[in-house]
Design an enzyme around this catalytic site. Structure first.
Site, PDB file in Angstrom:
ATOM      1  N   HIS A 161       0.838  -1.215   0.000  1.00  0.00           N
ATOM      2  CA  HIS A 161       0.000   0.000   0.000  1.00  0.00           C
ATOM      3  C   HIS A 161       0.874   1.267   0.000  1.00  0.00           C
ATOM      4  O   HIS A 161       0.420   2.319   0.452  1.00  0.00           O
ATOM      5  CB  HIS A 161      -0.960   0.045   1.191  1.00  0.00           C
ATOM      6  CG  HIS A 161      -1.659  -1.248   1.474  1.00  0.00           C
ATOM      7  ND1 HIS A 161      -2.913  -1.544   1.005  1.00  0.00           N
ATOM      8  CD2 HIS A 161      -1.247  -2.346   2.164  1.00  0.00           C
ATOM      9  CE1 HIS A 161      -3.270  -2.761   1.397  1.00  0.00           C
ATOM     10  NE2 HIS A 161      -2.265  -3.281   2.097  1.00  0.00           N
ATOM     11  N   SER A 282      14.881  22.322 -15.300  1.00  0.00           N
ATOM     12  CA  SER A 282      13.689  23.149 -15.492  1.00  0.00           C
ATOM     13  C   SER A 282      14.149  24.508 -15.985  1.00  0.00           C
ATOM     14  O   SER A 282      15.181  25.020 -15.558  1.00  0.00           O
ATOM     15  CB  SER A 282      12.958  23.303 -14.157  1.00  0.00           C
ATOM     16  OG  SER A 282      12.167  24.478 -14.178  1.00  0.00           O
ATOM     17  N   LYS A 288      16.006  22.272 -10.086  1.00  0.00           N
ATOM     18  CA  LYS A 288      15.326  21.049 -10.495  1.00  0.00           C
ATOM     19  C   LYS A 288      16.190  20.112 -11.322  1.00  0.00           C
ATOM     20  O   LYS A 288      16.956  20.509 -12.164  1.00  0.00           O
ATOM     21  CB  LYS A 288      14.073  21.401 -11.328  1.00  0.00           C
ATOM     22  CG  LYS A 288      12.942  22.020 -10.538  1.00  0.00           C
ATOM     23  CD  LYS A 288      12.291  21.059  -9.544  1.00  0.00           C
ATOM     24  CE  LYS A 288      11.432  20.027 -10.226  1.00  0.00           C
ATOM     25  NZ  LYS A 288      10.105  20.545 -10.611  1.00  0.00           N
ATOM     26  N   GLU A 295       9.386   9.374 -16.451  1.00  0.00           N
ATOM     27  CA  GLU A 295       7.982   9.764 -16.633  1.00  0.00           C
ATOM     28  C   GLU A 295       7.474   9.348 -18.011  1.00  0.00           C
ATOM     29  O   GLU A 295       6.354   8.874 -18.171  1.00  0.00           O
ATOM     30  CB  GLU A 295       7.831  11.282 -16.468  1.00  0.00           C
ATOM     31  CG  GLU A 295       8.124  11.765 -15.055  1.00  0.00           C
ATOM     32  CD  GLU A 295       8.272  13.284 -15.023  1.00  0.00           C
ATOM     33  OE1 GLU A 295       9.418  13.762 -15.088  1.00  0.00           O
ATOM     34  OE2 GLU A 295       7.256  13.972 -14.949  1.00  0.00           O
TER      35      GLU A 295
END
Ligand code: ARG
Length: 463
Positions: A161, A282, A288, A295
């Site tokens: 979980h 970024s 970043k 992704e």
């Protein structure tokens, strides 16, 4: 043939050429030109067989062979002018062959049809993709094995979980992915073996009255045998569907792993650092470092599963044998195959380059009362408590630790004994994460000794 507007290949009974919209919906050359190599290989095997069987003169066969090689080199060097009026790769190649060698080109299509031709070409192409997927998966598995080996005994939290469950080893976690991708590999090999039957010679649908030798063309093209039913041979696309379903499952595994890398590389987890080579920055936030490759891999499954559903839907309800619907098979498979190979390569690169943060993994492993099960097991083993009672005692101790703002090993013996008088100092041995993982020596368990055995087994079987 005298009407210049009707199709030179099949226009005998037509008085007029197609409407522009008809051509737009009908032509496949914009995409099936990817089958050029396979189309020419198939034609060469067919021509050689026709000559062997005395259906074609050896002189014509030789002229055809050389002409086909010229066409192939024109295509490879970008000199070939593909024509939508000639619909597809099969007719583009044959028409150009005719321009180069003249009359013998017209004899090549004896005893075959575009129906068995396209099935053969496409099978050859998909077979190459199975081989590429096999290589891609092997490379990924090797990268995972290297990670597993480097950190076979590093501890980290195991989750259910996505909540801390029990400590596991980094090697064990990496090896879980090895199992998944090894199943993909086995599906790839399995499907490739099943699909390796040659449709060529099935002709339009019923076979042919020419004395062709289907064994010869099958073996020249690397197939194990000719497909046994001509109706099935021209209308079967199971091989493409098996590629897509295998690719879908593999893409699902890639997506799950990518998701973990996205989570693990975040500042909140810091379980892994992805290399600069597989990260992006970024344009507004200078700090970043984004896991874009992970992704995108996580997302690529959409195209692959989409292709699988699309082709299943195209094939559903098609009567035997060939129908033009089946031309819709190619773009889906082309895109899914390109996507899968890229995703496999990107994941392999990322896994190969990434650095597991041993200290963060260990710190996280010890938090969240991850050894509560070890404590309960100790109560069962040492104090002979029924497991349900041990579970309750442990739960009380967890609540106590939570109230004190500490972890289980930080509780005092007196605290422990206030919950159950039988607890002794020895309990603290099982509360450490290293002891916890080392104790799970059951087959397939997380103990480093088990993990190392699995690594050795996979290294051996990969060779
Ligand atoms: N371009 C066609 C396809 O991809 C080739 C087969 C055409 N056969 C036919 N009978 N029209 O399916």
């Amino acid at each position: 043939m005298s009407d210049t507007k009707s199709n030179a290949m099949w226009g005998g009974r037509f008085a007029a050429g197609p409407d522009a919209i008809m051509e737009a919906i009908n032509a496949s050359i914009s995409f099936d030109q990817r089958l050029a190599q396979q189309d020419i290989d198939g034609s060469r095997a067919h021509a050689a067989m026709l000559a062997q069987q005395g259906i074609l003169s050896s002189k014509d066969a030789e002229t055809i062979r050389e002409g086909l090689l010229t066409v192939l080199s024109e295509i490879e060097t970008g000199k070939f002018a593909f024509s939508a009026a000639l619909e597809d790769i099969h007719m583009n190649v044959e028409a150009r062959l005719k321009e180069i060698i003249g009359e013998p080109a017209g004899r090549l299509h004896t005893g075959r049809s575009r129906n068995d031709q396209v099935a053969t070409d496409f099978k050859l192409w998909v077979r190459d993709q199975f081989d590429a997927a096999e290589q891609g998966l092997e490379a990924l598995i090797r990268a995972l094995l290297a990670q597993a080996e480097a950190g076979a005994d590093w501890v980290m939290p195991g989750f259910t979980h996505l909540q801390t469950a029990q400590p596991v080893t980094w090697g064990h976690h990496m090896m879980a992915y090895v199992e998944m991708f090894a199943r993909d590999l086995s599906r790839v090999r399995d499907a490739r073996a099943r699909m390796n039957e040659c449709p060529l010679g099935a002709a339009a649908l019923a076979g042919t009255s020419f004395p062709i030798d289907r064994e010869a063309t099958a073996s020249a093209l690397g197939f194990d045998r000719p497909a046994a039913n001509s109706l099935d041979a021209v209308s079967d696309r199971d091989f493409a569907l098996e590629f897509l379903s295998t690719a879908s499952i593999c893409a699902m595994h890639l997506s799950r792993m990518a998701e973990e890398l996205v989570i693990w590389s975040s500042a909140q987890f810091r379980f892994v650092a992805l290399s600069d080579r597989f990260s992006t920055g970024s344009s507004i936030m200078p700090q970043k470092k984004n896991p874009d490759a992970a992704e995108l891999i996580r997302a690529k499954i959409g195209r692959i599963v989409g292709a699988n559903v699309a082709l299943l839907t195209v094939m559903k309800g098609l009567p035997l044998a060939y129908s033009k619907d089946m031309q819709e098979d190619k773009e889906q498979v082309f895109d899914a195959a390109d996507t899968l190979m890229l995703a496999l390569a990107a994941m392999t690169g990322m896994v190969g380059d990434m650095t597991a943060n041993r200290d963060s993994l260990e710190a996280a492993a010890a938090s969240g009362f991850s050894t509560a099960t070890d404590l309960a097991d100790w109560l069962v083993r040492e104090l002979n408590l029924p497991f349900r009672d041990a579970h309750h005692v442990t739960g009380t101790l967890v609540a106590m630790a939570e109230a004190q703002g500490c972890d289980l090993p930080d509780l005092s013996l007196a605290d422990m004994q206030s919950v159950h008088g039988g607890i002794t100092e020895a309990v603290f041995d099982v509360l450490g994460v290293h002891n916890s993982v080392a104790s799970r020596t059951s087959y397939g368990g997380t103990a480093p000794v088990q993990v190392r055995a699995q690594i050795a087994r996979w290294k051996e079987s990969l060779g």
